[in-house]
Write an enzyme that holds these catalytic residues in place. Structure first.
Site, short mmCIF file in Angstrom:
data_model
loop_
_atom_site.label_atom_id
_atom_site.label_comp_id
_atom_site.label_asym_id
_atom_site.label_seq_id
_atom_site.Cartn_x
_atom_site.Cartn_y
_atom_site.Cartn_z
CG ASN A 9 19.70 -52.02 22.73
OD1 ASN A 9 18.48 -52.01 22.60
ND2 ASN A 9 20.44 -50.92 22.61
CD1 TRP A 10 17.14 -57.97 21.25
CD2 TRP A 10 14.99 -58.47 20.90
NE1 TRP A 10 16.97 -59.30 21.55
CE2 TRP A 10 15.64 -59.63 21.35
CE3 TRP A 10 13.62 -58.54 20.63
CZ2 TRP A 10 14.99 -60.86 21.52
CZ3 TRP A 10 12.97 -59.76 20.80
CH2 TRP A 10 13.64 -60.90 21.23
CE LYS A 11 21.39 -50.80 19.07
NZ LYS A 11 22.53 -50.25 18.36
CG HIS A 94 22.01 -47.05 23.23
ND1 HIS A 94 22.17 -46.56 21.96
CD2 HIS A 94 22.55 -48.30 23.23
CE1 HIS A 94 22.76 -47.48 21.22
NE2 HIS A 94 23.01 -48.54 21.96
CD GLU A 96 21.33 -46.81 18.47
OE1 GLU A 96 20.33 -47.36 18.95
OE2 GLU A 96 22.30 -47.44 18.00
CD GLU A 165 26.48 -49.94 23.73
OE1 GLU A 165 26.34 -51.12 23.36
OE2 GLU A 165 25.60 -49.07 23.58
N GLY A 171 27.13 -50.61 15.35
CA GLY A 171 26.45 -50.88 14.09
C GLY A 171 27.33 -50.67 12.86
CB SER A 211 30.84 -54.09 15.79
OG SER A 211 30.17 -53.07 15.05
N GLY A 232 24.01 -55.44 19.95
CA GLY A 232 22.94 -54.92 19.11
C GLY A 232 22.58 -55.93 18.03
N GLY A 233 23.08 -55.69 16.83
CA GLY A 233 22.71 -56.50 15.66
C GLY A 233 22.76 -58.00 15.88
P1 13P Z 1 25.88 -53.35 17.51
O1 13P Z 1 26.24 -54.62 18.25
O2 13P Z 1 24.87 -53.54 16.43
O3 13P Z 1 27.11 -52.60 17.06
O4 13P Z 1 25.14 -52.39 18.57
C1 13P Z 1 25.71 -52.19 19.82
C2 13P Z 1 24.74 -51.47 20.66
O5 13P Z 1 24.41 -50.33 20.41
C3 13P Z 1 24.16 -52.17 21.82
O6 13P Z 1 23.48 -51.31 22.65
#
Ligand code: 13P
Length: 248
Positions: A9-11, A94, A96, A165, A171, A211, A232-233
């Protein structure tokens, strides 16, 4: 056998040029694997990503969509628009979207229903916040969030992937321990068994997200009820993402 998935997920990251560069690297380095490998760039780069990955095993997902068929919804994107450019999967729910954009279960239910009716596969995200875990409410919160999918017709389940999640692990660099992930994933299957049935519970792919990094992926993925990850990251760097794919 459940399908195994690693999704990135590149956000809200990567311009078009940066997207092209990373996709080029990923396509060149993706290992031979039984797992599905998915990337979710931002909306404006989806069509180019689909074209660029035409000959690759890597699939492209959207990060969100609107529930309506079309109409006066300024700034929004419909399921048909995604399907039209060759997108087969959408991430919904998600944390967010829930916390920063006010998406609740009533809205998510509409989105999930539309997505599935239209023929998209849904990666449905959910997870408790830190206070929920501290107060021992995490199982209750997760079961409540899952009601959105418990309401689906039985036939819809083959188009659903779940992604647990925990918000406190997104994050933050603080991941759930492999045992905490396993405990929750087993709980999710138990909850699906009682609200839907055991066959669905056994078959549905459940990803862990929060993470996940090259140095912890293998241990998390080794747990019997963890079928992959939503990253994510670490999905923004080719070598890190590919190391996580290999870990699965
Ligand atoms: P991180 O891997 O950066 O913690 O993010 C997870 C995430 O929100 C994937 O959708």
């Amino acid at each position: 056998m459940r399908s195994k998935i690693v999704a990135g997920n590149w956000k809200m990251n990567k311009t078009m040029a940066q997207t092209e560069t990373l996709l080029g690297e990923l396509a060149a380095k993706v290992p031979d694997t039984d797992a599905e490998v998915i990337v979710a760039p931002t909306f404006v780069n989806l069509a180019a990503a689909v074209n660029q990955l035409e000959a690759s095993v890597i699939q492209v997902s959207a990060q969100n969509m609107h529930y309506a068929e079309n109409g006066a919804f300024t700034g929004e994107i419909s399921a048909d628009m995604l399907l039209d450019i060759g997108i087969g999967t959408v991430i919904l729910g998600h944390s967010e979207r829930r916390s920063l954009f006010g998406e609740d279960s009533a809205l998510l239910s509409k989105k999930v229903h539309t997505a599935i009716e239209k023929g998209l596969r849904v990666i449905f995200c959910f997870g408790e916040e830190l206070e929920d875990r501290k107060s021992g409410n995490h199982f209750k919160v997760v079961e409540e969030q899952l009601k959105v999918v418990f309401d689906l017709p039985l036939a819809s389940w083959k188009h659903i992937v779940l992604a647990y999640e925990p918000v406190w692990a997104i994050g933050t660099g603080e991941t759930a321990s492999p045992d905490q992930a396993q405990e929750m994933h087993a709980f999710i299957r138990k909850a699906i068994t009682s609200s839907v049935n055991k066959e669905v519970a056994d078959k549905v792919t459940i990803l862990y997200g929060g993470s996940v990094k090259p140095n912890n992926a293998q241990e998390i993925f080794s747990k019997p009820d963890v079928d992959g990850g939503l990253i994510g990251g670490a999905s923004l760097k080719c070598d890190d993402f590919m190391a996580i794919v290999k870990a699965l």
